[in-house]
Design a protein around this motif. Structure first.
Motif, PDB file in Angstrom:
ATOM      1  N   VAL A  90      66.930  73.417  33.692  1.00 42.64           N
ATOM      2  CA  VAL A  90      66.563  72.576  34.817  1.00 42.64           C
ATOM      3  C   VAL A  90      67.821  72.291  35.620  1.00 42.64           C
ATOM      4  O   VAL A  90      68.853  71.902  35.069  1.00 42.64           O
ATOM      5  N   GLN A  91      67.716  72.508  36.904  1.00 48.77           N
ATOM      6  CA  GLN A  91      68.832  72.239  37.809  1.00 48.77           C
ATOM      7  C   GLN A  91      68.434  71.062  38.692  1.00 48.77           C
ATOM      8  O   GLN A  91      67.366  71.070  39.290  1.00 48.77           O
ATOM      9  N   LEU A  92      69.295  70.057  38.751  1.00 48.41           N
ATOM     10  CA  LEU A  92      69.041  68.880  39.577  1.00 48.41           C
ATOM     11  C   LEU A  92      70.221  68.697  40.519  1.00 48.41           C
ATOM     12  O   LEU A  92      71.365  68.656  40.085  1.00 48.41           O
ATOM     13  N   GLU A  93      69.893  68.617  41.792  1.00 47.49           N
ATOM     14  CA  GLU A  93      70.910  68.431  42.827  1.00 47.49           C
ATOM     15  C   GLU A  93      70.653  67.092  43.506  1.00 47.49           C
ATOM     16  O   GLU A  93      69.543  66.819  43.967  1.00 47.49           O
ATOM     17  N   LEU A  94      71.665  66.234  43.533  1.00 42.60           N
ATOM     18  CA  LEU A  94      71.564  64.924  44.171  1.00 42.60           C
ATOM     19  C   LEU A  94      72.542  64.832  45.324  1.00 42.60           C
ATOM     20  O   LEU A  94      73.679  65.301  45.225  1.00 42.60           O
ATOM     21  N   GLU A  95      72.101  64.186  46.400  1.00 41.36           N
ATOM     22  CA  GLU A  95      72.960  63.902  47.548  1.00 41.36           C
ATOM     23  C   GLU A  95      72.763  62.445  47.924  1.00 41.36           C
ATOM     24  O   GLU A  95      71.630  61.974  48.001  1.00 41.36           O
ATOM     25  N   CYS A  96      73.863  61.742  48.150  1.00 44.04           N
ATOM     26  CA  CYS A  96      73.758  60.354  48.578  1.00 44.04           C
ATOM     27  C   CYS A  96      75.065  59.957  49.253  1.00 44.04           C
ATOM     28  O   CYS A  96      76.127  59.977  48.622  1.00 44.04           O
ATOM     29  N   ALA A  97      74.958  59.611  50.525  1.00 46.63           N
ATOM     30  CA  ALA A  97      76.142  59.167  51.263  1.00 46.63           C
ATOM     31  C   ALA A  97      76.687  57.904  50.605  1.00 46.63           C
ATOM     32  O   ALA A  97      75.936  57.013  50.221  1.00 46.63           O
ATOM     33  N   GLY A  98      77.978  57.862  50.446  1.00 42.42           N
ATOM     34  CA  GLY A  98      78.617  56.682  49.877  1.00 42.42           C
ATOM     35  C   GLY A  98      78.776  56.716  48.369  1.00 42.42           C
ATOM     36  O   GLY A  98      79.424  55.851  47.806  1.00 42.42           O
ATOM     37  N   ALA A  99      78.172  57.676  47.706  1.00 46.53           N
ATOM     38  CA  ALA A  99      78.310  57.796  46.252  1.00 46.53           C
ATOM     39  C   ALA A  99      79.296  58.917  45.942  1.00 46.53           C
ATOM     40  O   ALA A  99      79.292  59.961  46.591  1.00 46.53           O
ATOM     41  N   SER A 100      80.121  58.690  44.944  1.00 39.63           N
ATOM     42  CA  SER A 100      81.107  59.697  44.563  1.00 39.63           C
ATOM     43  C   SER A 100      80.441  60.809  43.762  1.00 39.63           C
ATOM     44  O   SER A 100      79.351  60.628  43.199  1.00 39.63           O
ATOM     45  N   ASP A 101      81.096  61.966  43.704  1.00 35.00           N
ATOM     46  CA  ASP A 101      80.590  63.076  42.898  1.00 35.00           C
ATOM     47  C   ASP A 101      80.466  62.662  41.434  1.00 35.00           C
ATOM     48  O   ASP A 101      79.528  63.076  40.753  1.00 35.00           O
ATOM     49  N   GLU A 102      81.385  61.850  40.963  1.00 37.39           N
ATOM     50  CA  GLU A 102      81.344  61.391  39.578  1.00 37.39           C
ATOM     51  C   GLU A 102      80.095  60.537  39.327  1.00 37.39           C
ATOM     52  O   GLU A 102      79.381  60.735  38.345  1.00 37.39           O
ATOM     53  N   GLU A 103      79.802  59.607  40.237  1.00 34.51           N
ATOM     54  CA  GLU A 103      78.613  58.760  40.101  1.00 34.51           C
ATOM     55  C   GLU A 103      77.340  59.603  40.144  1.00 34.51           C
ATOM     56  O   GLU A 103      76.437  59.408  39.334  1.00 34.51           O
ATOM     57  N   GLY A 105      77.051  62.815  39.503  1.00 40.38           N
ATOM     58  CA  GLY A 105      77.011  63.669  38.316  1.00 40.38           C
ATOM     59  C   GLY A 105      76.508  62.920  37.098  1.00 40.38           C
ATOM     60  O   GLY A 105      75.690  63.436  36.324  1.00 40.38           O
ATOM     61  N   GLU A 106      76.976  61.678  36.913  1.00 45.78           N
ATOM     62  CA  GLU A 106      76.521  60.861  35.782  1.00 45.78           C
ATOM     63  C   GLU A 106      75.035  60.544  35.900  1.00 45.78           C
ATOM     64  O   GLU A 106      74.295  60.628  34.921  1.00 45.78           O
ATOM     65  N   LEU A 107      74.593  60.178  37.110  1.00 48.09           N
ATOM     66  CA  LEU A 107      73.181  59.873  37.312  1.00 48.09           C
ATOM     67  C   LEU A 107      72.323  61.115  37.089  1.00 48.09           C
ATOM     68  O   LEU A 107      71.292  61.054  36.410  1.00 48.09           O
ATOM     69  N   ALA A 108      72.736  62.257  37.626  1.00 47.54           N
ATOM     70  CA  ALA A 108      71.971  63.494  37.458  1.00 47.54           C
ATOM     71  C   ALA A 108      71.871  63.862  35.975  1.00 47.54           C
ATOM     72  O   ALA A 108      70.798  64.252  35.501  1.00 47.54           O
ATOM     73  N   ALA A 109      72.955  63.731  35.239  1.00 47.72           N
ATOM     74  CA  ALA A 109      72.938  64.040  33.810  1.00 47.72           C
ATOM     75  C   ALA A 109      71.981  63.101  33.072  1.00 47.72           C
ATOM     76  O   ALA A 109      71.207  63.542  32.211  1.00 47.72           O
ATOM     77  N   ARG A 110      72.010  61.804  33.398  1.00 47.30           N
ATOM     78  CA  ARG A 110      71.090  60.834  32.781  1.00 47.30           C
ATOM     79  C   ARG A 110      69.637  61.173  33.100  1.00 47.30           C
ATOM     80  O   ARG A 110      68.764  61.084  32.242  1.00 47.30           O
ATOM     81  N   LEU A 111      69.382  61.550  34.360  1.00 47.77           N
ATOM     82  CA  LEU A 111      68.025  61.907  34.761  1.00 47.77           C
ATOM     83  C   LEU A 111      67.512  63.102  33.963  1.00 47.77           C
ATOM     84  O   LEU A 111      66.372  63.106  33.501  1.00 47.77           O
TER      85      LEU A 111
END
Length: 126
Positions: A90-103, A105-111
């Motif tokens: 499963v590949q999950l791609e997240l985009e959010c202005a104002g959020a760092s790549d680290e944040e 990445g952590e959220l995507a991994a948790r999801l």
């Protein structure tokens, strides 16, 4: 930010868990929560603030896209593919202005972890 993970179920089962709002509500971790659904619009609480997303499901490619209805809102794309016998990548791609790549990445991994747990619980009930 793009993250990949493995889930021990066929891609169509993973996709269904991600695409169906009642099932989505079961695995979204805090600070996310499904508030409601209106047609193809999903209303999600993000850090206590409601956000609306148009949900686009491509059942042939097993790809799901959440497009924010307001500018600057977070967006996501999920794709499930067969991996071996009875498993998925499963590949999950997240985009959010104002959020760092680290944040992100952590959220995507948790999801992805929570999605995998939800699918495993459902398989255990069958």
């Amino acid at each position: 930010m793009r993250v990949r993970g493995e889930v021990g179920a066929l891609p169509d089962l993973v996709f269904a868990a991600a695409a169906e709002p009642p099932r989505l509500a079961e695995w979204l971790p805090e600070p996310l929560a499904v508030v409601g659904v209106n047609g193809d619009v999903l209303i999600v609480s993000v850090d206590g603030r409601p956000r609306q997303f148009r949900v686009l499901a491509d059942f042939d490619r097993l790809e799901l896209t959440w497009e924010p209805l307001a500018e600057g809102g977070p967006a996501a794309r999920l794709r499930a593919e067969l991996a071996g016998v009875g498993g998925s990548v499963v590949q999950l791609e997240l985009e959010c202005a104002g959020a760092s790549d680290e944040e992100l990445g952590e959220l995507a991994a948790r999801l992805l972890v929570e999605l995998g747990k939800s699918v495993e619980r459902e398989l255990a009930q069958d």
